[in-house]
Design an enzyme around this catalytic site. Structure first.
Site, PDB file in Angstrom:
ATOM      1  N   VAL A 158       0.902  -1.422   0.066  1.00  0.00           N
ATOM      2  CA  VAL A 158      -0.052  -0.029   0.168  1.00  0.00           C
ATOM      3  C   VAL A 158       0.844   1.324  -0.235  1.00  0.00           C
ATOM      4  CG1 VAL A 158      -0.342   0.348   2.592  1.00  0.00           C
ATOM      5  CG2 VAL A 158      -2.050   1.048   0.774  1.00  0.00           C
ATOM      6  N   GLY A 159       2.004   1.086   0.407  1.00  0.00           N
ATOM      7  CA  GLY A 159       2.991   2.285   0.511  1.00  0.00           C
ATOM      8  C   GLY A 159       3.536   2.376  -1.032  1.00  0.00           C
ATOM      9  N   GLY A 214      -5.766   7.494   8.226  1.00  0.00           N
ATOM     10  CA  GLY A 214      -6.261   7.169   6.911  1.00  0.00           C
ATOM     11  C   GLY A 214      -7.139   5.793   7.119  1.00  0.00           C
ATOM     12  N   ILE A 251      -6.126   2.289   7.925  1.00  0.00           N
ATOM     13  CA  ILE A 251      -5.428   1.432   8.805  1.00  0.00           C
ATOM     14  C   ILE A 251      -5.843   2.272  10.086  1.00  0.00           C
ATOM     15  CG2 ILE A 251      -3.452   0.395   9.924  1.00  0.00           C
ATOM     16  CD1 ILE A 251      -2.403   0.129   7.186  1.00  0.00           C
ATOM     17  N   ASP A 293       6.606  -2.152  14.203  1.00  0.00           N
ATOM     18  CA  ASP A 293       6.633  -3.349  13.400  1.00  0.00           C
ATOM     19  C   ASP A 293       7.508  -2.783  12.177  1.00  0.00           C
ATOM     20  OD1 ASP A 293       5.885  -5.564  11.889  1.00  0.00           O
ATOM     21  OD2 ASP A 293       4.619  -4.415  10.655  1.00  0.00           O
ATOM     22  N   HIS A 312       8.432  -6.298  10.605  1.00  0.00           N
ATOM     23  CA  HIS A 312       7.485  -6.044   9.618  1.00  0.00           C
ATOM     24  C   HIS A 312       6.632  -6.956   8.867  1.00  0.00           C
ATOM     25  CE1 HIS A 312       7.439  -2.768   5.894  1.00  0.00           C
ATOM     26  NE2 HIS A 312       6.208  -3.175   6.236  1.00  0.00           N
ATOM     27  N   ILE A 313       5.765  -7.380   9.866  1.00  0.00           N
ATOM     28  CA  ILE A 313       4.687  -8.548   9.481  1.00  0.00           C
ATOM     29  C   ILE A 313       3.398  -7.821   9.638  1.00  0.00           C
ATOM     30  CG2 ILE A 313       6.400 -10.147   9.990  1.00  0.00           C
ATOM     31  CD1 ILE A 313       4.901 -10.267  13.033  1.00  0.00           C
ATOM     32  N   SER A 342       1.339  -7.012   7.693  1.00  0.00           N
ATOM     33  CA  SER A 342       0.099  -7.376   6.740  1.00  0.00           C
ATOM     34  C   SER A 342       0.291  -8.751   6.640  1.00  0.00           C
ATOM     35  CB  SER A 342       0.356  -6.812   5.298  1.00  0.00           C
ATOM     36  OG  SER A 342       1.559  -7.219   4.543  1.00  0.00           O
TER      37      SER A 342
HETATM   38  P1  NAD Z   1      -3.942   5.793   3.920  1.00  0.00           P
HETATM   39  O1  NAD Z   1      -3.465   6.459   2.609  1.00  0.00           O
HETATM   40  O2  NAD Z   1      -5.412   5.349   4.097  1.00  0.00           O
HETATM   41  O3  NAD Z   1      -3.384   6.699   5.254  1.00  0.00           O
HETATM   42  C1  NAD Z   1      -2.412   7.834   5.419  1.00  0.00           C
HETATM   43  C2  NAD Z   1      -3.085   8.881   5.881  1.00  0.00           C
HETATM   44  O4  NAD Z   1      -1.874   9.861   6.239  1.00  0.00           O
HETATM   45  C3  NAD Z   1      -3.735   9.813   5.036  1.00  0.00           C
HETATM   46  O5  NAD Z   1      -5.138  10.164   5.460  1.00  0.00           O
HETATM   47  C4  NAD Z   1      -2.927  11.135   4.642  1.00  0.00           C
HETATM   48  O6  NAD Z   1      -3.827  12.059   4.540  1.00  0.00           O
HETATM   49  C5  NAD Z   1      -1.983  11.032   5.887  1.00  0.00           C
HETATM   50  N1  NAD Z   1      -1.047  11.930   5.804  1.00  0.00           N
HETATM   51  C6  NAD Z   1      -0.122  12.146   4.673  1.00  0.00           C
HETATM   52  N2  NAD Z   1       0.897  12.940   4.937  1.00  0.00           N
HETATM   53  C7  NAD Z   1       0.802  13.109   6.534  1.00  0.00           C
HETATM   54  C8  NAD Z   1       1.416  13.869   7.211  1.00  0.00           C
HETATM   55  N3  NAD Z   1       2.673  14.447   6.960  1.00  0.00           N
HETATM   56  N4  NAD Z   1       1.205  14.012   8.715  1.00  0.00           N
HETATM   57  C9  NAD Z   1       0.152  13.367   8.914  1.00  0.00           C
HETATM   58  N5  NAD Z   1      -0.849  12.606   8.016  1.00  0.00           N
HETATM   59  C10 NAD Z   1      -0.279  12.469   6.964  1.00  0.00           C
HETATM   60  O7  NAD Z   1      -2.792   4.590   4.026  1.00  0.00           O
HETATM   61  P2  NAD Z   1      -3.195   3.306   4.716  1.00  0.00           P
HETATM   62  O8  NAD Z   1      -3.678   2.169   4.002  1.00  0.00           O
HETATM   63  O9  NAD Z   1      -3.725   3.703   6.409  1.00  0.00           O
HETATM   64  O10 NAD Z   1      -1.613   2.940   5.401  1.00  0.00           O
HETATM   65  C11 NAD Z   1      -0.850   3.813   6.154  1.00  0.00           C
HETATM   66  C12 NAD Z   1       0.697   3.463   6.083  1.00  0.00           C
HETATM   67  O11 NAD Z   1       0.837   2.406   6.622  1.00  0.00           O
HETATM   68  C13 NAD Z   1       1.337   3.194   4.701  1.00  0.00           C
HETATM   69  O12 NAD Z   1       1.420   4.370   3.824  1.00  0.00           O
HETATM   70  C14 NAD Z   1       2.261   2.204   4.878  1.00  0.00           C
HETATM   71  O13 NAD Z   1       3.575   2.832   4.756  1.00  0.00           O
HETATM   72  C15 NAD Z   1       1.848   1.856   6.181  1.00  0.00           C
HETATM   73  N6  NAD Z   1       1.733   0.118   6.195  1.00  0.00           N
HETATM   74  C16 NAD Z   1       2.665  -0.769   6.794  1.00  0.00           C
HETATM   75  C17 NAD Z   1       2.204  -2.113   6.834  1.00  0.00           C
HETATM   76  C18 NAD Z   1       2.878  -3.262   7.598  1.00  0.00           C
HETATM   77  O14 NAD Z   1       3.242  -4.190   7.124  1.00  0.00           O
HETATM   78  N7  NAD Z   1       3.380  -2.526   8.892  1.00  0.00           N
HETATM   79  C19 NAD Z   1       1.163  -2.628   5.755  1.00  0.00           C
HETATM   80  C20 NAD Z   1       0.429  -1.566   5.080  1.00  0.00           C
HETATM   81  C21 NAD Z   1       0.734  -0.333   5.102  1.00  0.00           C
END
Ligand code: NAD
Length: 313
Positions: A80-81, A145, A147, A262, A287-288, A290
């Site tokens: 998703v990143g 967002g 998550i 994570d 980093h698990i 998902s």
């Molecule tokens: P999302 O796009 O729905 O949510 C991200 C939110 O952050 C958005 O609402 C956006 O407006 C906000 N944002 C952007 N810039 C910002 C800033 N400077 N300050 C504060 N907020 C800001 O994404 P999501 O699906 O909820 O995923 C979030 C993040 O989690 C991904 O970007 C990814 O890096 C990470 N992720 C990690 C794993 C893992 O295995 N640990 C898995 C999936 C995603």
């Protein structure tokens, strides 16, 4: 009929690979090893490809697109990143880009909250659910967002009644959104605040904004010093958002209670002798977020569909 060349940087497993290998209109080139795809191999093999399916570990930049050449129509990432991809460069060349939102939201939210239920057999920490002396709990979200909201839904049954968050600075606050979220999750307050207020007022801070330069070290020494001494920091987004040296110092000196990570900056080169791994009040996972079978199959399937949409569409 033309066979389109598609390159896959990691084996997607027996549930998903057949979606590609059973097609007669594709020539599949798959990185043969079970480790991060070698950059040199990738650049050599993508020449002439119509589509490429990659992981977070593959940098998608001008060099990558030059190596692919003029046939390239789509790059699909199984994540998703997308901080590893130069979106401007892709757009400039008219190359579509696919990613995998939604399918991993629940798995990462599940992992985001248990990190601070501390075991009574090792050490005690602040109680998660509300108590008579502390009748409400506040969750703070850096990035609010998909998550983050799914994490809030899991906290409400534990007595969390207040939700503070910070958003993307280029998007204006929207009180109507706050009211809608408060009604949806049945909490007393949802409010967009400054980073300072978020640190000061939250019992648990969840870091769930995207990676990349705009959020680099958003959790720094100043933020950590501002947190409650009973506060817990949970980072399940990207390691780059948290200054590891500052967090190590903060945990050692008791500026906050503990941390659940994570992701750690510098991964995958984070070994057992890393100061945060050794820190007793810090839980580090590899980093698990998902990593459930259902979610990984969902991500791989969506990444393949994004690839096929671009190659054949
Ligand atoms: P999302 O796009 O729905 O949510 C991200 C939110 O952050 C958005 O609402 C956006 O407006 C906000 N944002 C952007 N810039 C910002 C800033 N400077 N300050 C504060 N907020 C800001 O994404 P999501 O699906 O909820 O995923 C979030 C993040 O989690 C991904 O970007 C990814 O890096 C990470 N992720 C990690 C794993 C893992 O295995 N640990 C898995 C999936 C995603």
């Amino acid at each position: 009929p033309t066979r389109h060349k598609v390159v896959i940087s990691r084996n997607l497993g027996p549930d998903v690979m057949p979606l590609l290998t059973q097609r007669s209109d594709l020539e599949i080139v798959l990185w043969p090893e079970n480790r991060v795809c070698d950059r040199k191999w990738l650049l050599e093999n993508i020449a002439g490809a119509t589509g490429v399916l990659v992981m977070l570990s593959e940098k998608i930049d001008a060099e990558f697109l030059d190596a692919a050449g003029p046939n390239i129509r789509v790059v699909s990432t199984m994540s998703v990143g997308y901080e590893h991809a130069d979106l401007k460069e892709l757009a400039k060349r008219g190359v579509r880009f696919g990613y995998t939102p939604d399918v991993l939201t629940d798995a990462v939210a599940d992992l985001s909250w248990p990190n601070f239920t501390w075991s009574p057999f090792s050490f005690c920490g602040p109680q998660l659910s509300a108590t008579s002396t502390h009748p409400s709990r506040t969750a703070g979200f850096i990035g609010f967002g998909r998550i983050a909201q799914a994490t809030l839904a899991r906290l409400v049954p534990f007595g969390f009644t207040h939700c503070l968050y910070t958003g993307n600075p280029s998007i204006a606050p929207d009180p109507a959104f706050d009211a809608e979220i408060a009604a949806k999750y049945n909490v007393r307050e949802v409010r967009r605040v400054s980073l300072d207020e978020l640190a000061r007022e939250s019992d648990v801070v969840f870091v769930l904004a995207p990676g990349g330069p705009s959020t680099y070290h958003i959790v720094d020494e100043k933020f950590l010093k501002g947190m409650k001494r009973t506060g817990v920091l949970v980072n399940t987004s990207r390691g780059t958002l948290v200054d590891s040296d500052a967090l190590t110092k903060a945990l050692r000196e008791g500026w906050l209670w503990g941390a659940g990570l994570d992701v750690v900056e510098g991964e995958p080169n984070v070994t057992a002798d890393h100061p945060l791994v050794k820190e007793p009040r810090c839980i580090v996972l590899p980093h698990i977020g998902s990593a459930t079978t259902e979610t990984r199959i969902g991500m791989a399937t969506l990444a393949v569909n994004n690839l096929l949409g671009g190659v054949l569409g």
